[in-house]
Design a protein around this motif. Structure first.
Motif: not given
Length: 171
Positions: A54-60, A82-85
């Motif tokens: 969900a945090l990766r989707e927020l970052a996208n 694409a972000p990494t957490l």
């Protein structure tokens, strides 16, 4: 103090370098739980696998809106990979350094709650001092922002995206 979540990615196209969205740990997990349709209370000390997704989707979503806003300011297309957490249990002392980065302090409003966060972008992405201040409004989660600096397919070709398929799971 306390744990923080950093969503890190590379900026590409007309500007290149590292970028990150840094959120306080409890706020990051609370946001993730809201995105999953759960109550923000009762979160564990670190994000679960679903909360990380969900945090990766927020970052996208944030990167998409920021890409459009920076593209308009600079007059050139700006892309985000694409972000990494990364979860930093030791707090800010555990964060990597971004020698060519500029930190932008942000306040994110969600209902009655306000979350202080930091956005780090490459120095080249910051407009000259005489440029007007532009407020970027992100679309509601689940909606795709309009593309103003290139068509959608062109932007998709520059993004590497890991894909996981899971069959037979219910929630």
């Amino acid at each position: 103090p306390g744990p923080v979540a950093s969503l890190q990615c590379r900026v590409s196209r007309s500007v290149s370098g590292a970028a990150a969205l840094v959120l306080p740990g409890a706020a990051a997990i609370g946001l993730a739980r809201l995105l999953l349709g759960e109550a923000p209370e009762g979160a564990g000390p670190a994000p679960s696998a679903d909360e990380e997704d969900a945090l990766r989707e927020l970052a996208n979503q944030a990167a998409s809106g920021l890409s459009t806003a920076l593209g308009e300011i600079l007059g050139k297309p700006v892309g985000f990979e694409a972000p990494t957490l990364a979860w930093h249990a030791a707090g800010g002392a555990d964060l990597p350094s971004w020698p060519d980065g500029i930190e932008i302090a942000m306040s994110l409003s969600l209902g009655d709650a306000t979350i202080d966060a930091s956005l780090i972008v490459p120095r080249a992405a910051v407009a000259p001092a005489q440029a007007p201040v532009v407020e970027a409004t992100l679309p509601p989660l689940g909606q795709t922002p309009p593309r103003k600096n290139g068509n959608g397919m062109e932007m998709l070709l520059d993004i590497s995206l890991p894909v996981t398929v899971e069959l037979g799971r219910t929630r």
